[in-house]
Enzyme design. Structure first.
Site, PDB file in Angstrom:
ATOM      1  N   GLN A 115      -5.097 -20.220   1.645  1.00 10.23           N
ATOM      2  CA  GLN A 115      -4.180 -20.937   2.552  1.00 10.23           C
ATOM      3  C   GLN A 115      -3.050 -20.040   3.049  1.00 10.23           C
ATOM      4  OE1 GLN A 115      -5.286 -22.122  -0.378  1.00 10.23           O
ATOM      5  NE2 GLN A 115      -5.423 -24.333  -0.412  1.00 10.23           N
ATOM      6  N   ASN A 174       2.055 -27.655  -8.273  1.00  7.16           N
ATOM      7  CA  ASN A 174       1.796 -27.033  -6.966  1.00  7.16           C
ATOM      8  C   ASN A 174       0.572 -26.132  -7.059  1.00  7.16           C
ATOM      9  OD1 ASN A 174       2.457 -26.588  -4.186  1.00  7.16           O
ATOM     10  ND2 ASN A 174       3.228 -24.582  -4.735  1.00  7.16           N
ATOM     11  N   LYS A 175       0.220 -25.546  -5.956  1.00  8.38           N
ATOM     12  CA  LYS A 175      -0.958 -24.692  -5.855  1.00  8.38           C
ATOM     13  C   LYS A 175      -1.068 -23.698  -7.001  1.00  8.38           C
ATOM     14  CE  LYS A 175      -3.576 -24.940  -3.492  1.00  8.38           C
ATOM     15  NZ  LYS A 175      -4.716 -25.779  -3.918  1.00  8.38           N
ATOM     16  N   ARG A 185      -8.650 -36.873  -3.535  1.00  6.40           N
ATOM     17  CA  ARG A 185      -8.037 -35.748  -4.260  1.00  6.40           C
ATOM     18  C   ARG A 185      -7.010 -36.326  -5.243  1.00  6.40           C
ATOM     19  NH1 ARG A 185      -6.294 -30.609  -0.920  1.00  6.40           N
ATOM     20  NH2 ARG A 185      -6.663 -29.673  -2.966  1.00  6.40           N
ATOM     21  N   ASP A 207       3.107 -30.560  -4.756  1.00 11.69           N
ATOM     22  CA  ASP A 207       2.254 -31.748  -4.607  1.00 11.69           C
ATOM     23  C   ASP A 207       2.767 -32.941  -5.389  1.00 11.69           C
ATOM     24  OD1 ASP A 207       0.463 -29.253  -4.184  1.00 11.69           O
ATOM     25  OD2 ASP A 207      -0.505 -30.939  -3.170  1.00 11.69           O
ATOM     26  N   ARG A 210      -5.175 -30.715   4.661  1.00 12.15           N
ATOM     27  CA  ARG A 210      -4.728 -30.495   3.282  1.00 12.15           C
ATOM     28  C   ARG A 210      -3.218 -30.320   3.296  1.00 12.15           C
ATOM     29  NH1 ARG A 210      -2.293 -26.588   4.619  1.00 12.15           N
ATOM     30  NH2 ARG A 210      -1.833 -26.280   2.432  1.00 12.15           N
ATOM     31  N   GLY A 211      -2.649 -30.244   2.079  1.00 14.44           N
ATOM     32  CA  GLY A 211      -1.186 -30.218   1.968  1.00 14.44           C
ATOM     33  C   GLY A 211      -0.745 -31.648   1.697  1.00 14.44           C
ATOM     34  N   ALA A 212       0.139 -31.815   0.696  1.00 15.94           N
ATOM     35  CA  ALA A 212       0.466 -33.159   0.211  1.00 15.94           C
ATOM     36  C   ALA A 212       0.896 -34.150   1.303  1.00 15.94           C
ATOM     37  CB  ALA A 212       1.503 -33.051  -0.895  1.00 15.94           C
TER      38      ALA A 212
HETATM   39  O1  MRU Z   1      -5.015 -27.627  -1.955  1.00 18.92           O
HETATM   40  P1  MRU Z   1      -3.995 -27.790  -0.871  1.00 18.92           P
HETATM   41  O2  MRU Z   1      -4.112 -26.782   0.227  1.00 18.92           O
HETATM   42  O3  MRU Z   1      -3.914 -29.205  -0.375  1.00 18.92           O
HETATM   43  O4  MRU Z   1      -2.615 -27.493  -1.623  1.00 18.92           O
HETATM   44  C1  MRU Z   1      -1.427 -27.498  -0.902  1.00 18.92           C
HETATM   45  C2  MRU Z   1      -0.257 -27.127  -1.731  1.00 18.92           C
HETATM   46  O5  MRU Z   1      -0.352 -26.858  -2.902  1.00 18.92           O
HETATM   47  C3  MRU Z   1       1.092 -27.184  -1.051  1.00 18.92           C
HETATM   48  O6  MRU Z   1       1.955 -26.219  -1.588  1.00 18.92           O
HETATM   49  C4  MRU Z   1       1.707 -28.576  -1.255  1.00 18.92           C
HETATM   50  O7  MRU Z   1       0.806 -29.571  -0.912  1.00 18.92           O
HETATM   51  C5  MRU Z   1       2.955 -28.755  -0.480  1.00 18.92           C
HETATM   52  S1  MRU Z   1       2.660 -28.875   1.239  1.00 18.92           S
HETATM   53  C6  MRU Z   1       4.105 -29.182   2.044  1.00 18.92           C
END
Ligand code: MRU
Length: 326
Positions: free
Chosen positions: A179, A230-231, A81, A220, A47-49
């Site tokens: 996370q 973002n999250k 996603r 994201d 996970r993470g963009a």
């Molecule tokens: O749902 P996730 O864990 O994929 O969400 C991740 C985030 O929101 C991060 O802040 C974002 O992807 C940036 S990662 C460098």
């Protein structure tokens, strides 16, 4: 240094750290087909963009290696996603390479390698906003685990620490998937960077006590006008930061900018209600109760102090954003 994504050239396998198992177990999830990769992205093994984008690139490469229909694989990977634009950016880049008769695997490797360099630059450029003695709050995990290495927001924090600045990190636990508590805490502990974890609802109180000097988060997707996705919880933090006069920074590579879409085009992922109803397999809300589970939120540019990119730190407005792509 943690490497969440590795490609095994001999076995033709994508090796992912299974982030669902962290911090207690460091296990690997092996992908031998594009379907394995699609599963890994959807279920948040990875996970993470940026990490999602890199993995999807390798997913398309696996489809090519095993003679699958590339367009079908592209659609499957694309539908894992909806919010992080890096997923579509990487898939489109790999599909373009394929249409030009190039090898998809080479393109995926290129994206992977570039991401490492990009994150290093973000860290080196971004650490300049950090002062000696700063208490820095971060949300979710925008670290090595969310990218290829270093991270984005955590790269800024890492490089401030590497450069000898005496910093302290405040980590939002980041309900519901935790996370922050699980992944960011794992990374900071691994690197011996001083920190504490807080419940998400402690952030405002800490700010009122003067115990937060700066906030740095990942993202994201960033629109042309500087709107940041973002999250979930990022928006609340940005409002709290404005009220308390605390600088609020967003760190992101250029691959996270979406210059085409408008707010109405963006799909905010809604995940299974069970992620809210249960914590680590234990139900915490009464049977039959419904929950909201939006995975992301939207922060307007007027709440953002600056965006840290591999090309410099900019203000969140169209002119400065467009100048990054000249
Ligand atoms: O749902 P996730 O864990 O994929 O969400 C991740 C985030 O929101 C991060 O802040 C974002 O992807 C940036 S990662 C460098």
């Amino acid at each position: 240094m943690l490497k969440p994504i590795e490609w095994d050239d001999e076995k033709k396998e994508l090796i992912l750290i299974d982030q669902r198992k962290l911090p207690h177990k460091l296990e690997y999830f092996i992908c031998r087909s594009y379907k394995d990769v699609a599963y890994a992205i959807k279920e948040m093994v990875v996970r993470g963009a940026p990490a999602i984008g890199i993995s999807a690139g390798y997913g398309l490469a696996l489809a090519e290696i095993y003679g699958d229909n590339i367009y079908k694989a592209y659609e499957t990977l694309k539908n894992t996603r909806p919010t992080a634009v890096n997923l579509f950016w990487a898939l489109d880049r790999c599909l373009k390479a394929y249409k030009e008769g190039k090898n998809i695997l080479d393109e995926a490797k290129k994206i992977h390698k570039e991401d490492i360099e990009t994150n290093k630059k973000i860290g080196k450029i971004g650490e300049k906003i950090i002062d000696d003695g700063d208490n820095i709050l971060t949300h979710c995990n925008a670290g090595a685990l969310a990218t290829s290495m270093y991270g984005t927001a955590l790269s800024v924090i890492r490089f401030a620490h590497y450069n000898g600045k005496n910093i302290f990190v405040i980590v939002d636990e980041t309900r519901p998937r935790l996370q922050g508590a699980k992944l960011t805490a794992f990374e900071l502990k691994y690197e011996n960077i001083p920190f504490r974890v807080i419940t998400d609802n402690t952030a405002g109180f800490l700010m009122s006590l003067g115990k937060v000097d700066k906030i740095v988060v990942g993202t994201d997707r960033i629109l042309k006008d500087g709107t940041v996705y973002n999250k979930i919880g990022t928006y609340s933090l940005a409002i709290l930061a404005k009220y308390h006069n605390i600088p609020f920074y967003v760190a992101a590579p250029l691959s996270t900018f979406d210059l085409k879409s408008k707010e109405d085009d963006i799909v905010i992922e809604e995940r299974d209600e069970k992620e809210v109803a249960y914590i680590d397999g234990v139900r915490i809300v009464p049977e039959g109760v419904r929950c909201y589970n939006y995975a992301f939120d939207k922060t307007p540019p007027n709440l953002i102090t600056g965006i840290i990119t591999e090309k410099g730190i900019i203000k969140p407005n169209e002119k400065e954003i467009m100048s990054l792509f000249d």
